[in-house]
Structures are given as structure tokens and as C-alpha cells.
Design a protein around this motif. Structure first.
Motif, mmCIF file in Angstrom:
data_model
loop_
_atom_site.group_PDB
_atom_site.id
_atom_site.type_symbol
_atom_site.label_atom_id
_atom_site.label_comp_id
_atom_site.label_asym_id
_atom_site.label_seq_id
_atom_site.Cartn_x
_atom_site.Cartn_y
_atom_site.Cartn_z
ATOM 1 N N GLU A 124 -76.899 -52.414 54.365
ATOM 2 C CA GLU A 124 -75.898 -52.110 53.351
ATOM 3 C C GLU A 124 -74.472 -52.061 53.900
ATOM 4 O O GLU A 124 -73.554 -52.656 53.313
ATOM 5 C CB GLU A 124 -76.243 -50.780 52.673
ATOM 6 C CG GLU A 124 -75.333 -50.399 51.523
ATOM 7 C CD GLU A 124 -75.533 -51.258 50.289
ATOM 8 O OE1 GLU A 124 -74.619 -51.293 49.441
ATOM 9 O OE2 GLU A 124 -76.596 -51.897 50.176
ATOM 10 N N PRO A 125 -74.213 -51.378 55.045
ATOM 11 C CA PRO A 125 -72.832 -51.349 55.565
ATOM 12 C C PRO A 125 -72.306 -52.737 55.921
ATOM 13 O O PRO A 125 -71.136 -53.048 55.667
ATOM 14 C CB PRO A 125 -72.939 -50.462 56.801
ATOM 15 C CG PRO A 125 -74.160 -49.638 56.580
ATOM 16 C CD PRO A 125 -75.106 -50.523 55.840
ATOM 17 N N THR A 126 -73.169 -53.587 56.510
ATOM 18 C CA THR A 126 -72.755 -54.954 56.868
ATOM 19 C C THR A 126 -72.437 -55.756 55.623
ATOM 20 O O THR A 126 -71.426 -56.470 55.555
ATOM 21 C CB THR A 126 -73.863 -55.656 57.669
ATOM 22 O OG1 THR A 126 -74.134 -54.914 58.861
ATOM 23 C CG2 THR A 126 -73.457 -57.077 58.040
ATOM 24 N N PHE A 127 -73.295 -55.620 54.609
ATOM 25 C CA PHE A 127 -73.088 -56.356 53.362
ATOM 26 C C PHE A 127 -71.772 -55.953 52.701
ATOM 27 O O PHE A 127 -70.986 -56.815 52.297
ATOM 28 C CB PHE A 127 -74.264 -56.093 52.417
ATOM 29 C CG PHE A 127 -74.074 -56.661 51.042
ATOM 30 C CD1 PHE A 127 -74.213 -58.023 50.812
ATOM 31 C CD2 PHE A 127 -73.746 -55.834 49.974
ATOM 32 C CE1 PHE A 127 -74.031 -58.557 49.537
ATOM 33 C CE2 PHE A 127 -73.563 -56.345 48.698
ATOM 34 C CZ PHE A 127 -73.709 -57.714 48.485
ATOM 35 N N ARG A 128 -71.520 -54.649 52.605
ATOM 36 C CA ARG A 128 -70.296 -54.183 51.955
ATOM 37 C C ARG A 128 -69.053 -54.648 52.706
ATOM 38 O O ARG A 128 -68.067 -55.095 52.106
ATOM 39 C CB ARG A 128 -70.296 -52.650 51.870
ATOM 40 C CG ARG A 128 -71.426 -52.064 51.038
ATOM 41 C CD ARG A 128 -71.365 -52.506 49.606
ATOM 42 N NE ARG A 128 -72.576 -52.092 48.885
ATOM 43 C CZ ARG A 128 -72.939 -52.575 47.716
ATOM 44 N NH1 ARG A 128 -72.203 -53.492 47.124
ATOM 45 N NH2 ARG A 128 -74.047 -52.155 47.132
ATOM 46 N N ALA A 129 -69.096 -54.528 54.026
ATOM 47 C CA ALA A 129 -67.938 -54.921 54.831
ATOM 48 C C ALA A 129 -67.672 -56.418 54.699
ATOM 49 O O ALA A 129 -66.521 -56.853 54.510
ATOM 50 C CB ALA A 129 -68.158 -54.551 56.290
ATOM 51 N N ASN A 130 -68.733 -57.232 54.798
ATOM 52 C CA ASN A 130 -68.565 -58.680 54.700
ATOM 53 C C ASN A 130 -68.102 -59.086 53.308
ATOM 54 O O ASN A 130 -67.198 -59.923 53.162
ATOM 55 C CB ASN A 130 -69.879 -59.390 55.033
ATOM 56 C CG ASN A 130 -70.164 -59.414 56.521
ATOM 57 O OD1 ASN A 130 -69.290 -59.130 57.335
ATOM 58 N ND2 ASN A 130 -71.388 -59.748 56.894
ATOM 59 N N LEU A 131 -68.713 -58.502 52.281
ATOM 60 C CA LEU A 131 -68.346 -58.875 50.916
ATOM 61 C C LEU A 131 -66.891 -58.526 50.630
ATOM 62 O O LEU A 131 -66.142 -59.350 50.078
ATOM 63 C CB LEU A 131 -69.262 -58.175 49.915
ATOM 64 C CG LEU A 131 -69.020 -58.535 48.443
ATOM 65 C CD1 LEU A 131 -69.192 -60.027 48.216
ATOM 66 C CD2 LEU A 131 -69.961 -57.743 47.546
ATOM 67 N N ASP A 132 -66.470 -57.338 51.030
ATOM 68 C CA ASP A 132 -65.074 -56.949 50.797
ATOM 69 C C ASP A 132 -64.117 -57.895 51.503
ATOM 70 O O ASP A 132 -63.077 -58.285 50.946
ATOM 71 C CB ASP A 132 -64.844 -55.520 51.288
ATOM 72 C CG ASP A 132 -65.526 -54.478 50.407
ATOM 73 O OD1 ASP A 132 -65.949 -54.844 49.290
ATOM 74 O OD2 ASP A 132 -65.664 -53.323 50.846
ATOM 75 N N ARG A 133 -64.457 -58.267 52.721
ATOM 76 C CA ARG A 133 -63.585 -59.154 53.499
ATOM 77 C C ARG A 133 -63.491 -60.533 52.862
ATOM 78 O O ARG A 133 -62.397 -61.082 52.694
ATOM 79 C CB ARG A 133 -64.125 -59.270 54.922
ATOM 80 C CG ARG A 133 -63.306 -60.186 55.812
ATOM 81 C CD ARG A 133 -64.011 -60.402 57.124
ATOM 82 N NE ARG A 133 -63.281 -61.333 57.984
ATOM 83 C CZ ARG A 133 -63.840 -62.003 58.976
ATOM 84 N NH1 ARG A 133 -65.115 -61.829 59.256
ATOM 85 N NH2 ARG A 133 -63.121 -62.828 59.702
#
Length: 318
Positions: A124-133
Motif C-alpha cells: 500500500e505505501p509503495t502504491f500510494r507514493a507511486n500513484l501520487d508521483r
């Protein structure tokens, strides 16, 4: 090469095509889509993989991703055999196949991304960070809740690129990534891909007919024709060997004698419009400056060389 991320040796891929010869009779013919193809791609490199239509580019990428099984030769991607270890390889690569979307047609863009998170088991943290970027860099904020079928081709392409990168792949295969994009969007996408390579070390393999994409992103070009390598090296060297030219199209305010400036030659004149040819590996800036300084110009544009013409000239020169 010991440090190569992609290793291709004597790769072959044939297809059997049955053609009617009269009545109900058909003759089987073997077509070599890829023949005796060899190259290496080190980790972190940005490579342009180009050639005329039907040269075998898409067939090669499909073998590199495990979609097609090679007929012969040696193929390894990240130490894996793509056709045998396809599931394991899928977690390490991202693919954007031109006009074939990986998004769900009737779902909002955001839902497609959520489904991919579950398929790739992205934390989840990787997904959120990548998606936001990616949403910020590719300007997708206003499109996240729009069904994919309502997106323009350029918007969908940006969505497909995001979808291909959410799981942090080591390798990204891109097929015509700037198709349907306007000039500003193309520039932003190129900047994004450069940053992705510089910051993440992502290896990029780019298939395109737009040489500006190659010039902006790739230090190395592999050209294939009839399924085999005909050139592997810097783009400038390809243009030098092929003797290709770019064309500066000049619209003057009034008709005039053929334009005379250093480094370019007038090939055609129609009323106030003139076409000036100059070597493809030369900068257009001094020619444009010289024309603007000496002539009353209404408009200027540059026509890039056709890669198929470059290859034909390459063959004509032996």
C-alpha cells in the motif's frame, strides 16, 4: 555481457502461413519474423528499437515479455527465460503496447490502478507514493474518476504508462508512447521518462517512428529489418551512415530567390515556401538563425527524416 539485463543471441521466430494455391489446396510457407537476432542491453540503458513496419519489432518485444515462444536461439531477461518464467518476469517488467490498453475500458482510471495494485500485490505505501508521483508528473489528477472509454488517446496513453510503472519494474518496454500527444504533452512525457531512468535506474526499450523521441531519450539505437540487426550504435552514426537529411520548411512573407545559407541546400520552391535540406545529425539552430537574420520569414517548421528512408539508404550504400 555479464552485466546485461537483456541478453539476446541468435534469436529466431518463424510462423507458418498457409496460402491458397487453387481450389481447396493450400501451401504452407514458413515466414521468418525474427532471424539471427543478437544484442545486449545493460541495466539502466535507454535504447531505441526501430525499423520499418513488418521488421520484427513487435515480435521481438513479445518474446522479451514471454507472450511469444522463440523458435530458436538464446533469450534471457534479468536472468529469466521469459516464456518459461513469465509470471515471475511480469513482476519485473512494465509494458505499454501502443494502442492496446491494459486498462479496464468501462472502469474509472483510478479503479484500474487499484485492480493492478491487487494483481501485482503492490504494498500500500509503495502504491500510494507511486500513484501520487505519476499523477502529478503526467497530469492525471482531473482524469482519475473518468471511465477509460471516455479518455482521449493521449490521456489513455498517460494512464497506460502509469499502470505499467506502479509496481516499480526494472525494465519498461514502450511502443509508440507519444502517439496522440500534443507537443507540450510529448515534452512532459519525455522529461518524465528521463527522470524515471535517472532516479530509479529503470531500463527503457523504446519502439517508435518518431525520431524526436529517440533523440530526446536514447543514446543508443538498434535498427532491425527483416528480423535481423542492421545497425547498433549512436543515432548520429546511423544518420551518418544512411546519409539522411532533415528538412527546414520556410514560409517567406513574399516570393524570393532560392534561400542561400551555410549548411543547407534548397531542394524545392513553391511560391513563398521553400524546402531546405541539411544533414540529420547537424543542429538546425544555426540554419534557422541565418534564415531569420537574412529573410523576411512568416513561419518555420522542421520535417524529420523517415526512419524507413534512412534504412533504405543504408541498404543502398551496402
Amino acid at each position: 555481457m555479464a552485466d546485461s539485463l537483456i541478453e539476446v543471441r541468435d534469436l529466431e521466430r518463424t510462423f507458418t502461413v498457409r496460402r491458397r494455391t487453387g481450389g481447396l489446396r493450400r501451401r504452407a510457407t514458413t515466414v521468418h519474423a525474427v532471424h539471427d537476432l543478437s544484442f545486449d542491453v545493460p541495466a539502466g540503458e535507454m535504447v531505441g528499437y526501430i525499423g520499418p513496419n513488418g521488421a520484427g519489432k513487435s515480435t521481438t518485444v513479445k518474446m522479451l515479455t514471454g507472450i511469444l515462444v522463440p523458435t530458436g536461439g538464446h533469450l534471457r531477461v534479468g536472468g529469466l527465460e521469459p516464456a518459461v518464467q513469465r509470471t515471475e518476469l511480469a513482476r519485473r517488467i512494465g509494458v505499454v503496447f501502443g494502442q492496446r490498453t491494459t486498462l479496464w475500458w468501462d472502469l474509472p482510471l483510478r479503479d484500474s490502478f487499484e485492480l493492478l495494485r491487487k494483481i501485482y500485490r503492490i504494498p500500500e505505501p509503495t502504491f500510494r507514493a507511486n500513484l501520487d508521483r505519476f499523477v502529478e508528473l503526467l497530469d492525471l489528477g482531473d482524469l482519475l474518476y473518468t471511465p477509460v472509454r471516455q479518455l482521449s488517446l493521449g490521456q489513455r496513453m498517460r494512464g497506460d504508462i502509469t499502470a505499467a510503472l506502479l509496481h516499480d519494474p526494472e525494465i519498461l518496454y514502450l511502443d509508440e508512447p507519444t502517439i496522440g500527444l500534443d507537443v507540450i504533452s510529448k515534452g512532459r512525457l519525455r522529461e518524465f521518462l528521463r527522470a524515471l531512468n535517472a532516479e530509479n535506474g529503470t531500463t527503457l526499450m523504446l519502439t517508435t517512428h518518431d525520431l524526436q523521441d529517440i533523440e530526446a531519450l536514447c543514446d543508443r539505437v538498434i535498427v532491425i529489418d527483416h528480423g535481423t540487426t542492421v545497425f547498433d550504435g549512436p543515432l548520429a552514426e546511423l544518420h551518418r551512415q544512411g546519409g539522411s537529411t532533415r528538412t527546414l520548411v520556410v514560409d517567406l512573407v513574399d516570393e524570393a530567390e532560392p534561400i542561400s545559407v551555410p549548411g543547407a541546400e534548397v531542394r524545392r520552391v513553391e511560391g513563398p515556401r521553400q524546402w531546405l535540406a541539411f544533414p540529420a545529425d547537424a543542429s538546425a539552430a544555426p540554419i534557422v538563425s541565418a534564415v531569420a537574420a537574412s529573410y523576411d520569414v512568416a513561419d518555420l517548421s522542421i520535417q524529420e527524416p523517415d526512419i524507413e528512408e534512412v534504412i533504405r539508404e543504408l541498404y543502398a550504400r551496402g
